[in-house]
Scaffold this motif. Structure first.
Motif, PDB file in Angstrom:
ATOM      1  N   ARG A 193      16.657 -23.777 -49.893  1.00 57.48           N
ATOM      2  CA  ARG A 193      16.442 -25.022 -49.132  1.00 57.48           C
ATOM      3  C   ARG A 193      16.770 -24.830 -47.658  1.00 57.48           C
ATOM      4  N   ARG A 194      16.673 -23.607 -47.167  1.00 60.75           N
ATOM      5  CA  ARG A 194      16.922 -23.297 -45.753  1.00 60.75           C
ATOM      6  C   ARG A 194      15.758 -22.431 -45.276  1.00 60.75           C
ATOM      7  N   VAL A 195      14.848 -23.037 -44.533  1.00 68.01           N
ATOM      8  CA  VAL A 195      13.616 -22.352 -44.145  1.00 68.01           C
ATOM      9  C   VAL A 195      13.893 -21.110 -43.305  1.00 68.01           C
ATOM     10  N   HIS A 196      14.750 -21.246 -42.290  1.00 65.93           N
ATOM     11  CA  HIS A 196      15.000 -20.118 -41.389  1.00 65.93           C
ATOM     12  C   HIS A 196      15.641 -18.938 -42.117  1.00 65.93           C
ATOM     13  N   ILE A 197      16.596 -19.226 -42.995  1.00 65.04           N
ATOM     14  CA  ILE A 197      17.247 -18.159 -43.763  1.00 65.04           C
ATOM     15  C   ILE A 197      16.215 -17.473 -44.665  1.00 65.04           C
ATOM     16  N   ALA A 198      15.341 -18.278 -45.288  1.00 66.89           N
ATOM     17  CA  ALA A 198      14.312 -17.732 -46.168  1.00 66.89           C
ATOM     18  C   ALA A 198      13.358 -16.823 -45.393  1.00 66.89           C
ATOM     19  N   VAL A 199      12.955 -17.242 -44.199  1.00 69.32           N
ATOM     20  CA  VAL A 199      12.041 -16.434 -43.386  1.00 69.32           C
ATOM     21  C   VAL A 199      12.693 -15.120 -42.985  1.00 69.32           C
ATOM     22  N   TRP A 200      13.971 -15.169 -42.569  1.00 67.29           N
ATOM     23  CA  TRP A 200      14.665 -13.952 -42.135  1.00 67.29           C
ATOM     24  C   TRP A 200      14.910 -12.991 -43.290  1.00 67.29           C
ATOM     25  N   ILE A 201      15.300 -13.513 -44.449  1.00 68.78           N
ATOM     26  CA  ILE A 201      15.534 -12.631 -45.604  1.00 68.78           C
ATOM     27  C   ILE A 201      14.228 -11.963 -46.020  1.00 68.78           C
ATOM     28  N   THR A 202      13.152 -12.740 -46.064  1.00 69.17           N
ATOM     29  CA  THR A 202      11.854 -12.182 -46.449  1.00 69.17           C
ATOM     30  C   THR A 202      11.407 -11.118 -45.457  1.00 69.17           C
ATOM     31  N   ALA A 203      11.587 -11.373 -44.168  1.00 72.84           N
ATOM     32  CA  ALA A 203      11.212 -10.398 -43.140  1.00 72.84           C
ATOM     33  C   ALA A 203      12.035  -9.123 -43.277  1.00 72.84           C
ATOM     34  N   PHE A 204      13.323  -9.268 -43.604  1.00 76.96           N
ATOM     35  CA  PHE A 204      14.191  -8.109 -43.794  1.00 76.96           C
ATOM     36  C   PHE A 204      13.703  -7.265 -44.973  1.00 76.96           C
ATOM     37  N   VAL A 205      13.395  -7.926 -46.095  1.00 70.72           N
ATOM     38  CA  VAL A 205      12.901  -7.213 -47.275  1.00 70.72           C
ATOM     39  C   VAL A 205      11.569  -6.536 -46.957  1.00 70.72           C
ATOM     40  N   PHE A 206      10.704  -7.247 -46.232  1.00 77.33           N
ATOM     41  CA  PHE A 206       9.400  -6.707 -45.823  1.00 77.33           C
ATOM     42  C   PHE A 206       9.577  -5.433 -45.005  1.00 77.33           C
ATOM     43  N   ALA A 207      10.506  -5.442 -44.056  1.00 76.56           N
ATOM     44  CA  ALA A 207      10.742  -4.264 -43.215  1.00 76.56           C
ATOM     45  C   ALA A 207      11.403  -3.143 -44.016  1.00 76.56           C
ATOM     46  N   PHE A 208      12.347  -3.497 -44.869  1.00 78.73           N
ATOM     47  CA  PHE A 208      13.107  -2.489 -45.613  1.00 78.73           C
ATOM     48  C   PHE A 208      12.240  -1.757 -46.626  1.00 78.73           C
ATOM     49  N   ILE A 209      11.348  -2.491 -47.290  1.00 74.79           N
ATOM     50  CA  ILE A 209      10.603  -1.903 -48.405  1.00 74.79           C
ATOM     51  C   ILE A 209       9.610  -0.845 -47.937  1.00 74.79           C
ATOM     52  N   HIS A 210       9.283  -0.835 -46.640  1.00 79.16           N
ATOM     53  CA  HIS A 210       8.398   0.195 -46.119  1.00 79.16           C
ATOM     54  C   HIS A 210       9.117   1.538 -45.961  1.00 79.16           C
ATOM     55  N   PHE A 213      12.765   3.673 -41.318  1.00 73.92           N
ATOM     56  CA  PHE A 213      13.906   3.034 -40.675  1.00 73.92           C
ATOM     57  C   PHE A 213      13.897   3.169 -39.155  1.00 73.92           C
ATOM     58  N   TYR A 214      13.100   4.095 -38.629  1.00 72.76           N
ATOM     59  CA  TYR A 214      13.018   4.211 -37.173  1.00 72.76           C
ATOM     60  C   TYR A 214      11.934   3.312 -36.587  1.00 72.76           C
ATOM     61  N   SER A 215      11.303   2.538 -37.460  1.00 69.66           N
ATOM     62  CA  SER A 215      10.410   1.461 -37.018  1.00 69.66           C
ATOM     63  C   SER A 215      10.781   0.157 -37.725  1.00 69.66           C
ATOM     64  N   PHE A 216      12.061   0.080 -38.138  1.00 65.94           N
ATOM     65  CA  PHE A 216      12.525  -1.080 -38.886  1.00 65.94           C
ATOM     66  C   PHE A 216      12.497  -2.358 -38.037  1.00 65.94           C
ATOM     67  N   LEU A 217      13.010  -2.287 -36.815  1.00 66.87           N
ATOM     68  CA  LEU A 217      13.085  -3.490 -35.974  1.00 66.87           C
ATOM     69  C   LEU A 217      11.707  -4.043 -35.609  1.00 66.87           C
ATOM     70  N   PRO A 218      10.740  -3.207 -35.193  1.00 67.85           N
ATOM     71  CA  PRO A 218       9.401  -3.743 -34.939  1.00 67.85           C
ATOM     72  C   PRO A 218       8.783  -4.402 -36.172  1.00 67.85           C
ATOM     73  N   ARG A 219       8.996  -3.791 -37.341  1.00 62.19           N
ATOM     74  CA  ARG A 219       8.425  -4.370 -38.555  1.00 62.19           C
ATOM     75  C   ARG A 219       9.171  -5.648 -38.944  1.00 62.19           C
ATOM     76  N   LEU A 220      10.463  -5.723 -38.659  1.00 63.70           N
ATOM     77  CA  LEU A 220      11.212  -6.959 -38.883  1.00 63.70           C
ATOM     78  C   LEU A 220      10.653  -8.078 -38.002  1.00 63.70           C
ATOM     79  N   ALA A 221      10.380  -7.750 -36.735  1.00 61.56           N
ATOM     80  CA  ALA A 221       9.813  -8.750 -35.821  1.00 61.56           C
ATOM     81  C   ALA A 221       8.450  -9.225 -36.303  1.00 61.56           C
ATOM     82  N   LEU A 222       7.619  -8.284 -36.773  1.00 65.30           N
ATOM     83  CA  LEU A 222       6.310  -8.663 -37.318  1.00 65.30           C
ATOM     84  C   LEU A 222       6.486  -9.562 -38.535  1.00 65.30           C
ATOM     85  N   GLY A 223       7.444  -9.233 -39.390  1.00 63.44           N
ATOM     86  CA  GLY A 223       7.704 -10.050 -40.571  1.00 63.44           C
ATOM     87  C   GLY A 223       8.133 -11.463 -40.207  1.00 63.44           C
TER      88      GLY A 223
END
Length: 303
Positions: A193-210, A213-223
């Motif tokens: 029930r927290r939209v911002h937390i949900a978006v950030w967690i999903t973006a983190f998982v999206f970046a991590f699963i690729h 790690f040396y392109s983790f931050l750009p992929r986190l931003a895209l997420g």
């Protein structure tokens, strides 16, 4: 007879079902790959590390693995989480507008400076000496992934270019968005029930699963961009379109540089970004996101 058991809107059960779907899809994809290796000797030699990887082999891996690995959990959750409302839950039955798509694409393009700045910072990642082995593995994994993508994308054929856009832009753009923004992010929102937390967690998982790690931050931003587009546009289509276009741009840039249509050193020119330019780029992207939200809110109130 139903081939699924409704779970009546329970997010935790849906998460478990999603993981089961990922595992099942992966097993089916692996079985198909193994079967293809038995039928095709050169394919089998590559699979069992008896021959070097080829571009054709990697493309077949995309074809066999992407739809099954990502598609199975999407299908299972959509059918069981809210029976009869699967398309609505995934937000793919909700149309968008040309204006929203335009501002979404502008957010991606204008945000490239900030993403490049994050990439520069990320490239300087240094782990403690006690984790030297992990750091070496991360660098080796990153290089291997980069070499594999270059092997696929570096071609002189326009036909192969179109095939690469299909396999490396449309396939991941559609199926990854269905899984990450359509399923995972919406389940997170329903659960937390927290939209911002949900978006950030999903973006983190999206970046991590690729696992790059040396392109983790750009992929986190895209997420994050894709996540907020899905939330604020109230439709998954802007996220899918932006993801597809973003990947297609990478394929086209690599093709153009390889064929000397543009300077092969263009990527190196983006390695040193003025932080001021990066901040301006971020501000411009956020402004476009704000306009997406405004247009979506206006569309919602007029319906």
């Amino acid at each position: 007879m139903k081939l699924y058991i409704p779970i009546n809107g329970n997010p935790m059960k849906a998460f478990l079902l999603m993981l089961g779907g990922l595992f099942t899809g992966y097993l089916i994809a692996f079985a198909l790959i193994f079967f293809a290796a038995k039928l095709n000797a050169p394919f089998g030699e590559i699979l069992f590390h008896q021959a070097p990887v080829t571009a054709e082999y990697v493309r077949w891996m995309f074809v066999l693995s992407t739809p099954l690995t990502f598609g199975f959990p999407v299908l299972w959750v959509a059918r069981t989480y809210k029976p009869g409302q699967g398309l609505s839950f995934l937000q793919i039955n909700k149309p968008t507008t040309g204006g929203i798509v335009l501002f979404a694409l502008l957010a991606m393009v204008l945000g490239q400076g900030f993403i490049s700045l994050l990439g520069e910072w990320n490239s300087h990642l240094v782990l403690p000496q006690s984790l030297a082995g992990l750091e070496q593995w991360m660098k080796s994994s990153e290089k291997q992934a980069s070499d594999t993508m270059n092997l696929v994308m570096q071609t002189h054929s326009y036909g192969v270019l179109l095939l690469n856009i299909l396999l490396m832009a449309f396939l991941p753009g559609i199926f990854e968005e269905l899984l990450f923004r359509g399923v995972i992010q919406n389940l997170m929102i329903d659960s937390l029930r927290r939209v911002h937390i949900a978006v950030w967690i999903t973006a983190f998982v999206f970046a991590f699963i690729h696992m790059e790690f040396y392109s983790f931050l750009p992929r986190l931003a895209l997420g994050l961009l894709l996540g907020y587009l899905a939330v604020w546009s109230r439709s998954l289509w802007p996220s899918i379109i932006v993801h597809v276009v973003n990947n297609a741009m990478v394929v086209l840039m690599t093709f153009s540089a390889y064929n000397k249509v543009i300077s092969p050193d263009i990527e190196k020119s983006m390695e040193h970004i003025d932080p001021v330019y990066g901040v301006v780029s971020l501000a411009a992207a956020l402004w476009m996101l704000f306009l997406v939200k405004q247009l979506s809110d206006r569309k919602e109130t007029t319906q």
